[in-house]
Design an enzyme around this catalytic site. Sequence first.
Site, PDB file in Angstrom:
ATOM      1  N   GLY A   1      12.664 105.754  -2.658  1.00  0.00           N
ATOM      2  CA  GLY A   1      12.880 106.448  -3.919  1.00  0.00           C
ATOM      3  C   GLY A   1      11.625 106.911  -4.626  1.00  0.00           C
ATOM      4  O   GLY A   1      11.604 106.981  -5.852  1.00  0.00           O
ATOM      5  N   SER A   2      10.578 107.264  -3.873  1.00  0.00           N
ATOM      6  CA  SER A   2       9.334 107.669  -4.542  1.00  0.00           C
ATOM      7  C   SER A   2       9.540 108.928  -5.379  1.00  0.00           C
ATOM      8  O   SER A   2       9.009 109.041  -6.498  1.00  0.00           O
ATOM      9  CB  SER A   2       8.208 107.872  -3.529  1.00  0.00           C
TER      10      SER A   2
ATOM     11  N   LYS B   1      33.825 112.395   6.687  1.00  0.00           N
ATOM     12  CA  LYS B   1      32.860 112.974   5.750  1.00  0.00           C
ATOM     13  C   LYS B   1      33.573 113.469   4.500  1.00  0.00           C
ATOM     14  O   LYS B   1      33.042 113.365   3.391  1.00  0.00           O
ATOM     15  CB  LYS B   1      32.104 114.125   6.420  1.00  0.00           C
TER      16      LYS B   1
ATOM     17  N   LEU C   1      25.233 117.641   2.953  1.00  0.00           N
ATOM     18  CA  LEU C   1      26.463 117.776   2.185  1.00  0.00           C
ATOM     19  C   LEU C   1      27.174 119.063   2.578  1.00  0.00           C
ATOM     20  O   LEU C   1      26.533 120.071   2.883  1.00  0.00           O
ATOM     21  CB  LEU C   1      26.145 117.768   0.685  1.00  0.00           C
TER      22      LEU C   1
ATOM     23  N   HIS D   1      11.667 119.440   0.293  1.00  0.00           N
ATOM     24  CA  HIS D   1      11.503 119.353   1.742  1.00  0.00           C
ATOM     25  C   HIS D   1      10.013 119.398   2.071  1.00  0.00           C
ATOM     26  O   HIS D   1       9.283 120.226   1.501  1.00  0.00           O
ATOM     27  CB  HIS D   1      12.231 120.522   2.418  1.00  0.00           C
TER      28      HIS D   1
ATOM     29  N   ASP E   1      18.250 123.196   4.431  1.00  0.00           N
ATOM     30  CA  ASP E   1      16.918 123.624   3.998  1.00  0.00           C
ATOM     31  C   ASP E   1      16.791 125.144   3.951  1.00  0.00           C
ATOM     32  O   ASP E   1      15.766 125.716   4.333  1.00  0.00           O
ATOM     33  CB  ASP E   1      15.842 123.044   4.924  1.00  0.00           C
TER      34      ASP E   1
ATOM     35  N   THR F   1       1.439 113.786  -1.810  1.00  0.00           N
ATOM     36  CA  THR F   1       0.688 113.895  -3.062  1.00  0.00           C
ATOM     37  C   THR F   1       1.069 115.154  -3.834  1.00  0.00           C
ATOM     38  O   THR F   1       0.860 115.225  -5.055  1.00  0.00           O
ATOM     39  CB  THR F   1      -0.831 113.904  -2.803  1.00  0.00           C
TER      40      THR F   1
END
EC number: 2.1.2.2
Length: 204
Positions: A14-15, A67, A95, A111, A147, A174
């Site tokens: 969870g960064s 699903k 999803l 991404h 994506d 970063t």
Amino acid sequence: MTKKKMVIFASGRGSNAIALHDAVEAGTIKADIKALVCDIPGAPVMDRAREWGIPVILADRKAFDSKEAFEAYILDAIAPYEADVICLAGFMRLLSGDFISHYEHKMLNIHPALLPSFRGLHAQRQAIEAGVKIAGCTVHFVVPDMDAGPIILQSAVPVYEDDTEDTLAARILTKEHPTYIKAAALFCDDKLTVRGNVVMGTQE
């Protein structure tokens, strides 16, 4: 300006979720985080959300026969929060178009590549194997194709000759947090407009 109601989807440490939460707390993102959705039992991000006092919705894919049932459960669980924006922060499940249609142009994802190049898993490895000299990250709106949604913001980093997948991933990380924070802030400030596949309002 009324704060946006945000729901975060995450699967692991969870960064990015932590970065979004800290930016909300600091007032950088004008939002209230209403809930966290996680699909992995025991994922550390759930402990963080509980520390923050944010409701946690666990949707373990293995507990559902399909699903469709999995997504229906999530939709029902988040409906009371009336989310203005959903931020995918390391949510490792695709999803369906049906799910996404409920939140068209309200779902953001990050991404670790400069889309449209290197979609899918192991984007950093793909970049190294392709021999590119510049990599980075992309925040985009979510569409049914993986994506492939309209790009909101991108940040670049150099690729060095001795890079590994891990060292490049660390360098990209970063840039991920500040890029995601800026994109979410622009969305919550009602600065973004989508015209076709182009997002307007990202340049200050």
